[in-house]
Design a protein around this motif. Structure first.
Motif, PDB file in Angstrom:
ATOM      1  N   VAL A   1     106.339 -40.099 -84.070  1.00 16.14           N
ATOM      2  CA  VAL A   1     106.713 -41.066 -83.039  1.00 16.14           C
ATOM      3  C   VAL A   1     107.810 -41.949 -83.612  1.00 16.14           C
ATOM      4  O   VAL A   1     107.846 -42.226 -84.813  1.00 16.14           O
ATOM      5  CB  VAL A   1     105.523 -41.936 -82.563  1.00 16.14           C
ATOM      6  N   GLU A   2     108.738 -42.350 -82.741  1.00 20.39           N
ATOM      7  CA  GLU A   2     109.782 -43.279 -83.142  1.00 20.39           C
ATOM      8  C   GLU A   2     109.336 -44.673 -82.742  1.00 20.39           C
ATOM      9  O   GLU A   2     108.932 -44.892 -81.593  1.00 20.39           O
ATOM     10  CB  GLU A   2     111.110 -42.927 -82.489  1.00 20.39           C
ATOM     11  N   VAL A   3     109.363 -45.597 -83.695  1.00 19.82           N
ATOM     12  CA  VAL A   3     108.880 -46.964 -83.471  1.00 19.82           C
ATOM     13  C   VAL A   3     109.900 -47.961 -83.990  1.00 19.82           C
ATOM     14  O   VAL A   3     110.837 -47.600 -84.704  1.00 19.82           O
ATOM     15  CB  VAL A   3     107.515 -47.208 -84.160  1.00 19.82           C
ATOM     16  N   GLY A   4     109.684 -49.214 -83.685  1.00 22.92           N
ATOM     17  CA  GLY A   4     110.478 -50.286 -84.254  1.00 22.92           C
ATOM     18  C   GLY A   4     109.872 -50.747 -85.570  1.00 22.92           C
ATOM     19  O   GLY A   4     108.695 -50.506 -85.859  1.00 22.92           O
ATOM     20  N   GLN A   5     110.649 -51.432 -86.373  1.00 24.15           N
ATOM     21  CA  GLN A   5     110.212 -51.884 -87.694  1.00 24.15           C
ATOM     22  C   GLN A   5     108.966 -52.779 -87.629  1.00 24.15           C
ATOM     23  O   GLN A   5     108.147 -52.769 -88.540  1.00 24.15           O
ATOM     24  CB  GLN A   5     111.356 -52.644 -88.373  1.00 24.15           C
ATOM     25  N   ASP A   6     108.803 -53.545 -86.559  1.00 26.12           N
ATOM     26  CA  ASP A   6     107.671 -54.465 -86.444  1.00 26.12           C
ATOM     27  C   ASP A   6     106.460 -53.847 -85.759  1.00 26.12           C
ATOM     28  O   ASP A   6     105.453 -54.528 -85.554  1.00 26.12           O
ATOM     29  CB  ASP A   6     108.099 -55.733 -85.715  1.00 26.12           C
ATOM     30  N   ASP A   7     106.519 -52.579 -85.407  1.00 29.96           N
ATOM     31  CA  ASP A   7     105.392 -51.907 -84.786  1.00 29.96           C
ATOM     32  C   ASP A   7     104.247 -51.786 -85.795  1.00 29.96           C
ATOM     33  O   ASP A   7     104.485 -51.507 -86.972  1.00 29.96           O
ATOM     34  CB  ASP A   7     105.815 -50.509 -84.319  1.00 29.96           C
TER      35      ASP A   7
ATOM     36  N   GLY B   1     115.699 -55.367 -88.565  1.00 30.43           N
ATOM     37  CA  GLY B   1     115.081 -54.262 -87.840  1.00 30.43           C
ATOM     38  C   GLY B   1     116.045 -53.541 -86.925  1.00 30.43           C
ATOM     39  O   GLY B   1     115.908 -52.335 -86.685  1.00 30.43           O
ATOM     40  N   ALA B   2     117.053 -54.252 -86.425  1.00 31.15           N
ATOM     41  CA  ALA B   2     118.022 -53.640 -85.513  1.00 31.15           C
ATOM     42  C   ALA B   2     118.799 -52.499 -86.179  1.00 31.15           C
ATOM     43  O   ALA B   2     119.268 -51.596 -85.492  1.00 31.15           O
ATOM     44  CB  ALA B   2     118.990 -54.692 -84.987  1.00 31.15           C
ATOM     45  N   GLU B   3     118.914 -52.511 -87.514  1.00 28.13           N
ATOM     46  CA  GLU B   3     119.625 -51.430 -88.205  1.00 28.13           C
ATOM     47  C   GLU B   3     118.918 -50.091 -88.032  1.00 28.13           C
ATOM     48  O   GLU B   3     119.532 -49.046 -88.163  1.00 28.13           O
ATOM     49  CB  GLU B   3     119.765 -51.745 -89.694  1.00 28.13           C
TER      50      GLU B   3
ATOM     51  N   GLU C   1     117.264 -49.138 -85.254  1.00 27.02           N
ATOM     52  CA  GLU C   1     117.038 -48.893 -83.834  1.00 27.02           C
ATOM     53  C   GLU C   1     118.166 -48.051 -83.256  1.00 27.02           C
ATOM     54  O   GLU C   1     119.299 -48.098 -83.745  1.00 27.02           O
ATOM     55  CB  GLU C   1     116.961 -50.222 -83.082  1.00 27.02           C
ATOM     56  N   PRO C   2     117.858 -47.283 -82.179  1.00 31.91           N
ATOM     57  CA  PRO C   2     118.908 -46.539 -81.497  1.00 31.91           C
ATOM     58  C   PRO C   2     119.967 -47.493 -80.963  1.00 31.91           C
ATOM     59  O   PRO C   2     119.657 -48.651 -80.695  1.00 31.91           O
ATOM     60  CB  PRO C   2     118.153 -45.868 -80.343  1.00 31.91           C
ATOM     61  N   PRO C   3     121.186 -47.076 -80.832  1.00 26.49           N
ATOM     62  CA  PRO C   3     121.613 -45.691 -80.991  1.00 26.49           C
ATOM     63  C   PRO C   3     122.002 -45.312 -82.419  1.00 26.49           C
ATOM     64  O   PRO C   3     122.060 -44.137 -82.743  1.00 26.49           O
ATOM     65  CB  PRO C   3     122.834 -45.592 -80.084  1.00 26.49           C
ATOM     66  N   GLY C   4     122.247 -46.287 -83.300  1.00 27.70           N
ATOM     67  CA  GLY C   4     122.734 -45.955 -84.638  1.00 27.70           C
ATOM     68  C   GLY C   4     121.673 -45.593 -85.641  1.00 27.70           C
ATOM     69  O   GLY C   4     121.954 -44.968 -86.658  1.00 27.70           O
ATOM     70  N   GLY C   5     120.430 -45.972 -85.379  1.00 28.21           N
ATOM     71  CA  GLY C   5     119.365 -45.730 -86.345  1.00 28.21           C
ATOM     72  C   GLY C   5     118.072 -45.323 -85.680  1.00 28.21           C
ATOM     73  O   GLY C   5     118.000 -45.163 -84.468  1.00 28.21           O
ATOM     74  N   GLY C   6     117.060 -45.176 -86.508  1.00 28.76           N
ATOM     75  CA  GLY C   6     115.740 -44.811 -86.007  1.00 28.76           C
ATOM     76  C   GLY C   6     114.710 -44.917 -87.112  1.00 28.76           C
ATOM     77  O   GLY C   6     115.053 -44.905 -88.300  1.00 28.76           O
ATOM     78  N   LEU C   7     113.465 -45.038 -86.721  1.00 29.30           N
ATOM     79  CA  LEU C   7     112.356 -45.084 -87.664  1.00 29.30           C
ATOM     80  C   LEU C   7     111.259 -44.183 -87.118  1.00 29.30           C
ATOM     81  O   LEU C   7     110.777 -44.411 -86.000  1.00 29.30           O
ATOM     82  CB  LEU C   7     111.854 -46.523 -87.819  1.00 29.30           C
ATOM     83  N   LEU C   8     110.915 -43.139 -87.857  1.00 25.30           N
ATOM     84  CA  LEU C   8     109.890 -42.189 -87.430  1.00 25.30           C
ATOM     85  C   LEU C   8     108.637 -42.373 -88.266  1.00 25.30           C
ATOM     86  O   LEU C   8     108.712 -42.532 -89.492  1.00 25.30           O
ATOM     87  CB  LEU C   8     110.360 -40.744 -87.597  1.00 25.30           C
ATOM     88  N   ILE C   9     107.499 -42.298 -87.609  1.00 26.68           N
ATOM     89  CA  ILE C   9     106.205 -42.331 -88.279  1.00 26.68           C
ATOM     90  C   ILE C   9     105.484 -41.031 -87.941  1.00 26.68           C
ATOM     91  O   ILE C   9     105.410 -40.642 -86.765  1.00 26.68           O
ATOM     92  CB  ILE C   9     105.352 -43.537 -87.818  1.00 26.68           C
ATOM     93  N   GLY C  10     104.956 -40.365 -88.966  1.00 25.99           N
ATOM     94  CA  GLY C  10     104.163 -39.158 -88.777  1.00 25.99           C
ATOM     95  C   GLY C  10     102.694 -39.524 -88.737  1.00 25.99           C
ATOM     96  O   GLY C  10     102.193 -40.205 -89.642  1.00 25.99           O
ATOM     97  N   LEU C  11     102.021 -39.083 -87.685  1.00 22.36           N
ATOM     98  CA  LEU C  11     100.613 -39.416 -87.477  1.00 22.36           C
ATOM     99  C   LEU C  11      99.737 -38.178 -87.615  1.00 22.36           C
ATOM    100  O   LEU C  11     100.083 -37.106 -87.103  1.00 22.36           O
ATOM    101  CB  LEU C  11     100.418 -39.995 -86.072  1.00 22.36           C
ATOM    102  N   LEU C  12      98.614 -38.339 -88.275  1.00 23.41           N
ATOM    103  CA  LEU C  12      97.553 -37.332 -88.316  1.00 23.41           C
ATOM    104  C   LEU C  12      96.332 -37.989 -87.695  1.00 23.41           C
ATOM    105  O   LEU C  12      95.860 -39.009 -88.205  1.00 23.41           O
ATOM    106  CB  LEU C  12      97.212 -36.940 -89.757  1.00 23.41           C
TER     107      LEU C  12
END
Length: 175
Positions: free
Chosen positions: A22-28, A62-64, A66-77
């Protein structure tokens, strides 16, 4: 598909086996274990207090990531964060990977490899043609992963403000 979770955006990314991204924000809240465990890991490997390292990690806007220039992915099990990482714009053609992490209880299962592959795919869809990343000199596991995934070690560190990591890599993607 995007949905709001505590004022951040979550985008489902295709799963790998039981691992779902899932793609989330830094403060998620899903990103909290990434930051918390990285702070402990970096403090243990490089010295310094966990609180100081934690504050340094949170110092990136955190904006660095975020889309469109960035992203943060978390892998969940099973709904629990086990791996994660981010990218941000380095220049018009280049994204920079940051904060690549796998929970210490879930290492050596291919989660980091799946994460980096998903980050690369997302980076390519954003129009970048090159990826940079840096790592410290006390992370041989990270070096081995990046080399095994086609990254080339650069002779010099990347230009940076503040902290400079001695080991830099690059990889061409897409086009």
């Amino acid at each position: 598909m995007r949905r709001s979770v505590l004022h951040s955006h979550v985008m489902s990314v295709p799963a790998v086996g039981d691992l779902r991204f899932v793609e989330v924000g830094q403060d998620d809240p899903l990103a909290a274990p990434l930051i918390d465990e990285l702070a402990v890991e970096y403090a243990d490997r490089y010295g310094g207090s966990r609180d100081r390292v934690h504050a340094w990690l949170r110092g990136y806007p955190g904006a660095e990531f975020e889309p469109p220039g960035g992203g943060l992915l978390i892998g969940l099990l099973g709904g629990r964060p086990v791996t994660g990482g981010a990218f941000r714009r380095f220049d018009d053609a280049t994204a920079e990977l940051k904060r690549i992490w796998t929970d210490s209880r879930h290492r050596r299962h291919g989660h980091a490899r799946a994460l980096v592959a998903h980050l690369e795919a997302e980076i390519a869809t954003r129009g970048y043609s090159r990826i940079y990343l840096t790592t410290g000199d006390r992370q041989p596991e990270a070096e081995a992963l990046y080399l095994s995934m086609g990254y080339t070690r650069l002779a010099e560190p990347l230009p940076a403000e503040g902290e400079v990591y001695p080991i830099a890599f690059a990889k061409r993607i897409g086009r």
